[in-house]
Design a protein around this motif. Sequence first.
Motif, PDB file in Angstrom:
ATOM      1  N   HIS A   1      33.644  -0.174  12.671  1.00  0.00           N
ATOM      2  CA  HIS A   1      33.209  -1.467  13.203  1.00  0.00           C
ATOM      3  C   HIS A   1      33.738  -2.610  12.334  1.00  0.00           C
ATOM      4  O   HIS A   1      34.271  -3.605  12.854  1.00  0.00           O
TER       5      HIS A   1
ATOM      6  N   PHE B   1      36.443 -13.294  21.602  1.00  0.00           N
ATOM      7  CA  PHE B   1      37.004 -11.991  21.955  1.00  0.00           C
ATOM      8  C   PHE B   1      38.523 -12.098  22.114  1.00  0.00           C
ATOM      9  O   PHE B   1      39.025 -12.986  22.784  1.00  0.00           O
TER      10      PHE B   1
ATOM     11  N   ARG C   1      36.267  -2.241  23.362  1.00  0.00           N
ATOM     12  CA  ARG C   1      35.475  -3.433  23.609  1.00  0.00           C
ATOM     13  C   ARG C   1      36.029  -4.207  24.796  1.00  0.00           C
ATOM     14  O   ARG C   1      37.250  -4.312  24.960  1.00  0.00           O
TER      15      ARG C   1
ATOM     16  N   CYS D   1      24.897  -1.280  29.960  1.00  0.00           N
ATOM     17  CA  CYS D   1      25.126  -0.429  28.785  1.00  0.00           C
ATOM     18  C   CYS D   1      24.116   0.707  28.724  1.00  0.00           C
ATOM     19  O   CYS D   1      24.461   1.849  28.377  1.00  0.00           O
TER      20      CYS D   1
ATOM     21  N   GLU E   1      27.226  -6.462  22.170  1.00  0.00           N
ATOM     22  CA  GLU E   1      27.234  -7.340  21.006  1.00  0.00           C
ATOM     23  C   GLU E   1      27.190  -8.780  21.509  1.00  0.00           C
ATOM     24  O   GLU E   1      28.041  -9.182  22.307  1.00  0.00           O
TER      25      GLU E   1
ATOM     26  N   ASN F   1      30.556  -8.986  23.737  1.00  0.00           N
ATOM     27  CA  ASN F   1      31.386  -7.927  24.301  1.00  0.00           C
ATOM     28  C   ASN F   1      30.590  -6.652  24.520  1.00  0.00           C
ATOM     29  O   ASN F   1      29.598  -6.391  23.830  1.00  0.00           O
TER      30      ASN F   1
ATOM     31  N   GLN G   1      30.701  -2.785  24.083  1.00  0.00           N
ATOM     32  CA  GLN G   1      31.427  -1.829  23.249  1.00  0.00           C
ATOM     33  C   GLN G   1      31.035  -0.414  23.640  1.00  0.00           C
ATOM     34  O   GLN G   1      29.853  -0.068  23.654  1.00  0.00           O
TER      35      GLN G   1
ATOM     36  N   SER H   1      31.768   3.648  22.678  1.00  0.00           N
ATOM     37  CA  SER H   1      32.263   4.426  21.544  1.00  0.00           C
ATOM     38  C   SER H   1      32.183   5.917  21.841  1.00  0.00           C
ATOM     39  O   SER H   1      31.392   6.362  22.674  1.00  0.00           O
TER      40      SER H   1
END
Length: 427
Positions: A137, A219, A247, A265, A295, A302, A304, A306
């Motif tokens: 990160h 961004f 992202r 999300c 975030e 954005n 994100q 992972s």
Amino acid sequence: MTDKTRIVTLDNGAVIVARKFPDSQTAHVQWSISAGSYAERADEHGVAHFLEHTLVNPEIVYQPIKRRGADVNAYTSYENIAMWARVMPEHVADTQQRIFEHGLIKPAITQADFDREFGPIKMEITNRLADADLRLHVKANAVMFAGEPRAHFITGTHADMDTHNLGKLRSFFARTSAPRGTVALVAGKFDQRAFFRTAEKLLRDLPDTPVETSVPGHFRPGEAIFVEPPSSADLSPNEQEVKLIARFKAVSSTSSQRVAFSILCTMLSDGMDSPLMVELRHKRGLVYGVGAGLELWGNDGNVQVSLDTSRQNIEQATQVLATSLAQASTYLTQDRFQRAHDTMRFAFADASESSKGWAQRAVNDLRLFGRIRERSELMALYDAVTLDDVRKAALTAFTQPAFVAAMGPVEGLSFKPVFDKAMKLTA
């Protein structure tokens, strides 16, 4: 403002807030200033966090509060510094005096404070960056926000720490402890009249110095590859761990659409039966874990996504992830939406009923909106969101260029083209 909440703005701009919680048996006392890492100059990375550590003086602030069985802490973010304590009602006056006068108005900030915290902060940096997820990160931010305040880790680096001195801490405090942006707050069970009387006395003579802050950054799509050696020499090349984040531009923390993005999300990755977990782990066994989060800052945000996988699986896992995100609207069902919506709505409702949860939200609301939003107003935002809103959020996020970063034995690999193709940004 409700009949439970009282807000007073002093002539110098400092804001004093109090709210009674009838069922509470404790009080949450807090101050914050709207100057965190964004207010650091080029040679000050990590100074805001260093200052916060020194403000919680062990003998004057921390230990006297802790001896009463209470709790006291502080934190630094990009956007503010705050100190808070949770105490019994009979200790509010003394706690207020300690954390306001000695933690904000007239802190000592001595060489002894500097020397005491220097070593532990360096150890904190080592400890945090030992976590691979956080390290990725931080590395990704350094590339994505290059040359901007958000590119720098809040704690700073070991090299940053070695350039700091007592003068830097004092200079930063003098520049940033201005009344405008300062909030003094109490919530729970307390003597309201006594709290306001003391707070006004302490805060009214603060000099009105404008705080310098930098444009935090926005961004930017791109790619970053970080080659790292295996965490264990016993692993074969194909077994070595690879981490990847992708992202996508979203909305800021002040946008009414943030609830739809938050639910998106949660729908994507919350639980073992989430769409991304099903596609990447249950069906294909390509990853150990996968997640999605939002975030948010006052000016940008954005989504994100992972994943944690191995060198053997990273290329296929990336392809499946990119394809799954591009097709997200097809598996965002009403049932999944309702579960995610209800989970998040309950979490907010539950947190908003605690004095600590309300206090944290009140400080952020004052900074971002200039007022404290009513609980009913915020619940209405959740109630107004529909599945179509979430699908639109997915369509907005996953049809644009991504910022992709990967870490591990990834030399010679490139991942952003996979996302660009899946999002139909390239042929």
